[in-house]
Design an enzyme around this catalytic site. Structure first.
Site, PDB file in Angstrom:
ATOM      1  N   ARG A 254       3.976  -0.099   2.163  1.00 26.99           N
ATOM      2  CA  ARG A 254       4.639  -0.005   3.471  1.00 26.99           C
ATOM      3  C   ARG A 254       3.661  -0.143   4.642  1.00 26.99           C
ATOM      4  NH1 ARG A 254       8.277   3.679   0.380  1.00 26.99           N
ATOM      5  NH2 ARG A 254      10.300   2.651   0.448  1.00 26.99           N
TER       6      ARG A 254
ATOM      7  N   GLY B  93      -4.396   0.499  -4.854  1.00 28.69           N
ATOM      8  CA  GLY B  93      -3.816   1.686  -5.494  1.00 28.69           C
ATOM      9  C   GLY B  93      -3.185   1.321  -6.833  1.00 28.69           C
ATOM     10  N   HIS B  94      -2.372   0.276  -6.826  1.00 25.81           N
ATOM     11  CA  HIS B  94      -1.764  -0.193  -8.080  1.00 25.81           C
ATOM     12  C   HIS B  94      -2.857  -0.662  -9.056  1.00 25.81           C
ATOM     13  CE1 HIS B  94       1.548  -1.077  -5.095  1.00 25.81           C
ATOM     14  NE2 HIS B  94       2.223  -0.413  -6.003  1.00 25.81           N
TER      15      HIS B  94
ATOM     16  N   MET C 210       6.759  -0.869  -7.929  1.00 23.75           N
ATOM     17  CA  MET C 210       7.760  -1.656  -7.203  1.00 23.75           C
ATOM     18  C   MET C 210       7.111  -2.907  -6.605  1.00 23.75           C
ATOM     19  SD  MET C 210      10.477   0.959  -5.593  1.00 23.75           S
ATOM     20  CE  MET C 210       9.590   1.323  -4.093  1.00 23.75           C
ATOM     21  N   GLY C 211       5.924  -3.270  -7.070  1.00 25.99           N
ATOM     22  CA  GLY C 211       5.298  -4.518  -6.624  1.00 25.99           C
ATOM     23  C   GLY C 211       4.574  -4.389  -5.301  1.00 25.99           C
TER      24      GLY C 211
ATOM     25  N   GLN D  95      -1.595   9.843  -7.461  1.00 25.33           N
ATOM     26  CA  GLN D  95      -1.564  11.131  -6.757  1.00 25.33           C
ATOM     27  C   GLN D  95      -1.002  10.966  -5.336  1.00 25.33           C
ATOM     28  OE1 GLN D  95      -2.206  14.176  -7.846  1.00 25.33           O
ATOM     29  NE2 GLN D  95      -2.010  15.157  -5.851  1.00 25.33           N
ATOM     30  N   LYS D  96      -1.095   9.743  -4.810  1.00 27.11           N
ATOM     31  CA  LYS D  96      -0.523   9.423  -3.493  1.00 27.11           C
ATOM     32  C   LYS D  96       0.931   9.923  -3.393  1.00 27.11           C
ATOM     33  CE  LYS D  96       0.725   6.635   0.081  1.00 27.11           C
ATOM     34  NZ  LYS D  96       2.153   6.533  -0.110  1.00 27.11           N
TER      35      LYS D  96
ATOM     36  N   LEU E  15      -3.525   3.739   0.847  1.00 23.24           N
ATOM     37  CA  LEU E  15      -2.911   2.419   0.670  1.00 23.24           C
ATOM     38  C   LEU E  15      -1.450   2.598   0.286  1.00 23.24           C
ATOM     39  CD1 LEU E  15      -5.663   0.380  -1.216  1.00 23.24           C
ATOM     40  CD2 LEU E  15      -5.266   0.624   1.234  1.00 23.24           C
ATOM     41  N   SER E  16      -0.620   1.751   0.842  1.00 24.93           N
ATOM     42  CA  SER E  16       0.813   1.785   0.551  1.00 24.93           C
ATOM     43  C   SER E  16       1.371   0.402   0.836  1.00 24.93           C
ATOM     44  CB  SER E  16       1.506   2.813   1.455  1.00 24.93           C
ATOM     45  OG  SER E  16       2.899   2.575   1.483  1.00 24.93           O
TER      46      SER E  16
HETATM   47  P1  AMP Z   1       4.994   1.879  -5.847  1.00 25.72           P
HETATM   48  O1  AMP Z   1       4.867   0.435  -6.206  1.00 25.72           O
HETATM   49  O2  AMP Z   1       4.762   2.158  -4.402  1.00 25.72           O
HETATM   50  O3  AMP Z   1       6.246   2.506  -6.398  1.00 25.72           O
HETATM   51  O4  AMP Z   1       3.795   2.622  -6.574  1.00 25.72           O
HETATM   52  C1  AMP Z   1       3.573   2.472  -7.959  1.00 25.72           C
HETATM   53  C2  AMP Z   1       2.563   3.483  -8.394  1.00 25.72           C
HETATM   54  O5  AMP Z   1       1.362   3.297  -7.659  1.00 25.72           O
HETATM   55  C3  AMP Z   1       3.018   4.929  -8.118  1.00 25.72           C
HETATM   56  O6  AMP Z   1       2.667   5.746  -9.227  1.00 25.72           O
HETATM   57  C4  AMP Z   1       2.242   5.293  -6.895  1.00 25.72           C
HETATM   58  O7  AMP Z   1       1.971   6.684  -6.798  1.00 25.72           O
HETATM   59  C5  AMP Z   1       0.954   4.516  -7.113  1.00 25.72           C
HETATM   60  N1  AMP Z   1       0.263   4.330  -5.840  1.00 25.72           N
HETATM   61  C6  AMP Z   1       0.790   3.828  -4.687  1.00 25.72           C
HETATM   62  N2  AMP Z   1      -0.128   3.869  -3.708  1.00 25.72           N
HETATM   63  C7  AMP Z   1      -1.252   4.403  -4.245  1.00 25.72           C
HETATM   64  C8  AMP Z   1      -2.555   4.711  -3.740  1.00 25.72           C
HETATM   65  N3  AMP Z   1      -2.896   4.481  -2.480  1.00 25.72           N
HETATM   66  N4  AMP Z   1      -3.454   5.255  -4.588  1.00 25.72           N
HETATM   67  C9  AMP Z   1      -3.131   5.518  -5.881  1.00 25.72           C
HETATM   68  N5  AMP Z   1      -1.933   5.240  -6.415  1.00 25.72           N
HETATM   69  C10 AMP Z   1      -0.999   4.697  -5.615  1.00 25.72           C
END
Ligand code: AMP
Length: 260
Positions: free
Chosen positions: A179, A28-29, A22-23, A140-141, A176-177
């Site tokens: 958010r 993490g990404h 989702m950008g 895995q987050k 990391l997030s």
């Molecule tokens: P999102 O953009 O938040 O929807 O995340 C996209 C992908 O990145 C998802 O598969 C999440 O699980 C992964 N992701 C988000 N945060 C982390 C993190 N801290 N470590 C590893 N993967 C992450």
């Protein structure tokens, strides 16, 4: 790196890795992009802030968006194609078909965010059908999300291999997030209780925060998962409780072989 907005312009490849996102990219990404880069000839990252997976009152309107920055980070991490579908590409007019992973989708996060995993499973299946990846990469987050997607892929025989990569954390332990950007410095400090409580398996370390759940989940691998609210920000995290079979077998062998 190519930016593609229409599925018709996506590449075809015998070895294609997809990273759905989702950008608001962070390490993490980027770790997922690098994992995909290492295992595939072609790497596609999708960036779609899926409105259906946000409930009313959640942060859809405030979700951080910076296409230019994301494009640069993705390119640097080796992504070949950044897929930015417009809403109608994912939800054409008259859209009415949803994928529901019934049990897994209704516990933990699913209980607190009704409809969330139905939207996640549906958008993932849609992306798989548009991009035709051989492998798709998840973090895995979001352990429950990975579990839901694996279940959906198994149940519906979707021809894609799901790869789950380790959680990337700040030096201070916070996962990391995207958010985390909402947190003030004081809230960031308070949020550190989340990884600490999970590491210590001690819910009392979350005293003072609003806890949605702090529970073991029988996923593969088994995890202790939690969701808390810090101010108006909701954070999730988890720790793995058991080493998967293959790794533990390997650790066992390594021990036996250790020079004494
Ligand atoms: P999102 O953009 O938040 O929807 O995340 C996209 C992908 O990145 C998802 O598969 C999440 O699980 C992964 N992701 C988000 N945060 C982390 C993190 N801290 N470590 C590893 N993967 C992450």
């Amino acid at each position: 790196m190519k930016i593609v907005r229409s599925a018709a312009d996506l590449p075809r490849s015998d070895s294609l890795g997809l990273v759905p996102t989702m950008g608001a990219f962070h390490e993490g990404h980027l770790s997922l992009f690098r994992a995909a880069r290492a295992e595939n000839d072609t790497v596609v990252a999708s960036l779609f802030v899926n409105p259906a997976q946000f409930a009313r009152g959640e942060d859809l309107d405030h979700y951080p968006r910076d296409e230019q920055r994301d494009a640069q980070l993705a390119e640097e991490a080796g992504v070949d194609v950044l897929f930015l579908p417009p809403l109608e590409e994912i939800y054409p007019p008259g859209f009415q078909t949803w994928v529901e992973v019934e049990e897994l989708g209704s516990i933990l996060e699913g209980e607190h965010r009704p409809g969330h995993f139905r939207a996640v499973a549906t958008v993932c299946l849609k992306l798989f059908n548009l991009v035709h990846p051989d492998r798709a990469y998840f973090g895995q987050k979001d352990a429950q999300q990975a579990e839901v997607v694996k279940r959906m892929v198994g149940d519906l025989a979707v021809p894609v291999e799901i790869r789950v990569c380790p959680t990337v954390r700040d030096e201070d332990g916070l996962a990391l997030s995207s958010r985390n950007a909402y947190l003030s410095p004081e809230e960031h400090e308070a949020a550190l209780s989340l990884p600490r409580a999970l590491q210590a398996r001690d819910r009392s370390l979350l005293d003072g925060l609003e806890v949605d759940y702090f529970e073991e989940a029988d996923f593969d691998p088994r995890v202790l998962a939690a969701a808390v609210r810090v101010g108006s920000t909701r954070l999730i995290d988890n720790v793995i409780l058991e080493v998967p079979c293959q790794a533990s077998a390997w650790l066992g062998r390594a021990k036996k072989g250790d020079p004494q």
